[in-house]
Design an enzyme around this catalytic site. Sequence first.
Site, PDB file in Angstrom:
ATOM      1  N   ASP A   1     -11.920  10.012   1.082  1.00 56.89           N
ATOM      2  CA  ASP A   1     -10.680  10.929   0.463  1.00 56.89           C
ATOM      3  C   ASP A   1     -11.778  11.520  -1.239  1.00 56.89           C
ATOM      4  O   ASP A   1     -12.736  11.242  -1.599  1.00 56.89           O
ATOM      5  CB  ASP A   1      -9.605  10.179   0.039  1.00 56.89           C
ATOM      6  CG  ASP A   1     -10.155   8.562  -0.207  1.00 56.89           C
ATOM      7  OD1 ASP A   1     -11.312   8.481  -0.744  1.00 56.89           O
ATOM      8  OD2 ASP A   1      -9.171   7.970  -0.469  1.00 56.89           O
TER       9      ASP A   1
ATOM     10  N   HIS B   1      -2.563   1.317   1.739  1.00 58.57           N
ATOM     11  CA  HIS B   1      -2.897   2.028   2.038  1.00 58.57           C
ATOM     12  C   HIS B   1      -4.636   2.047   2.751  1.00 58.57           C
ATOM     13  O   HIS B   1      -5.334   1.523   2.511  1.00 58.57           O
ATOM     14  CB  HIS B   1      -3.110   2.867   1.248  1.00 58.57           C
ATOM     15  CG  HIS B   1      -3.962   2.984  -0.238  1.00 58.57           C
ATOM     16  ND1 HIS B   1      -2.746   3.141  -1.121  1.00 58.57           N
ATOM     17  CD2 HIS B   1      -4.894   3.029  -0.374  1.00 58.57           C
ATOM     18  CE1 HIS B   1      -3.781   2.800  -2.348  1.00 58.57           C
ATOM     19  NE2 HIS B   1      -4.696   3.303  -1.534  1.00 58.57           N
TER      20      HIS B   1
ATOM     21  N   ASP C   1      -0.376  -1.807  -0.618  1.00 60.64           N
ATOM     22  CA  ASP C   1       0.447  -1.020  -0.191  1.00 60.64           C
ATOM     23  C   ASP C   1       0.286  -0.569   0.889  1.00 60.64           C
ATOM     24  O   ASP C   1       0.568  -0.481   2.321  1.00 60.64           O
ATOM     25  CB  ASP C   1       1.207   0.046  -0.949  1.00 60.64           C
ATOM     26  CG  ASP C   1       0.456   1.081  -0.878  1.00 60.64           C
ATOM     27  OD1 ASP C   1      -0.883   0.866  -0.458  1.00 60.64           O
ATOM     28  OD2 ASP C   1       0.826   1.999  -1.473  1.00 60.64           O
TER      29      ASP C   1
ATOM     30  N   GLU D   1      -1.701   6.446   2.580  1.00 60.96           N
ATOM     31  CA  GLU D   1       0.231   6.187   2.211  1.00 60.96           C
ATOM     32  C   GLU D   1       1.166   5.720   2.729  1.00 60.96           C
ATOM     33  O   GLU D   1       0.907   5.903   3.994  1.00 60.96           O
ATOM     34  CB  GLU D   1       1.181   6.797   0.666  1.00 60.96           C
ATOM     35  CG  GLU D   1      -0.396   7.288  -0.615  1.00 60.96           C
ATOM     36  CD  GLU D   1      -0.429   6.480  -1.501  1.00 60.96           C
ATOM     37  OE1 GLU D   1      -0.941   5.023  -0.900  1.00 60.96           O
ATOM     38  OE2 GLU D   1      -0.632   6.179  -2.745  1.00 60.96           O
TER      39      GLU D   1
END
Length: 256
Positions: free
Chosen positions: A63, A134, A132, A139
């Site tokens: 990314d 990811h 979380d 996400e």
Amino acid sequence: MEIIIQPNPGVATSLAARLLGKTIREKPEAVLGLATGGTMEALYRELVAAKLDWSGVTTFNLDEYVGLPPDHPQSYHHFMRENLFRHVNVPPGRINIPDGQAANIPGECEAYEGKLFAVGGIDVQLLGIGTDGHIGFNEQTSSLASRTRIKTLTPQTRKDNARFFGSEAQVPHHVITMGIGTILESRHCVMLAFGAGKAKAIALAVEGPITSMNPASALQLHPKVTVFMDEAAAANLTLKDYYRWVYDQKPDWQKI
Ligand code: GLP
């Protein structure tokens, strides 16, 4: 999914580095999927110290932030150059990182997928995990079949990553990330997770239901995943003792 629990991040990182080193030695033309984040820094230090021959290796990063130039200190281009690429002999032409400054973002994402396809896919994909759940920058509620595309970061991720930028306001809102579908096509996924802050996400990823509310749980669908973690990140796992037992019983030929 193979769960490897080690007493501390240092020992777990060394094991992961050994696995990566073995991959490069056994397959000098390996295609590696690389990750960023604090967790990866020690791993890259170990890989540099291992003095491997990267001349045939091709890399694809997961990314990049949209809008950051490659020389921006918080861009993932910069992270990779500083932590790995400037210390090893990987040919610059074989390094692939999404271009966060691309004028045509969908075109850039499609081209990235095309390059991955052209090299025959990823042999080993490194992954960290967000608090979380990811992976890459996929996400919560990311499609489990997603491909490389633009994503909007959650307030939680922007908060988590603010420590690198100095303030939350400076964290970009958008990123380009390989999709979960893209990641699942790698032949081997290797995830690293350290610290109590990752315990909840790890328990859900490994033992929870497969759900886009915890993107890493999609790894349960993958035939070959190795997760290295320390005791703190393993704290919420119900079957901790079983994973330790399995690891201790590993036949010699399976050992890292
Ligand atoms: C970022 C990266 C992820 C990484 C996560 C956790 O969001 N895009 O790939 O897994 O950070 O990073 P850290 O290792 O700093 O906890």
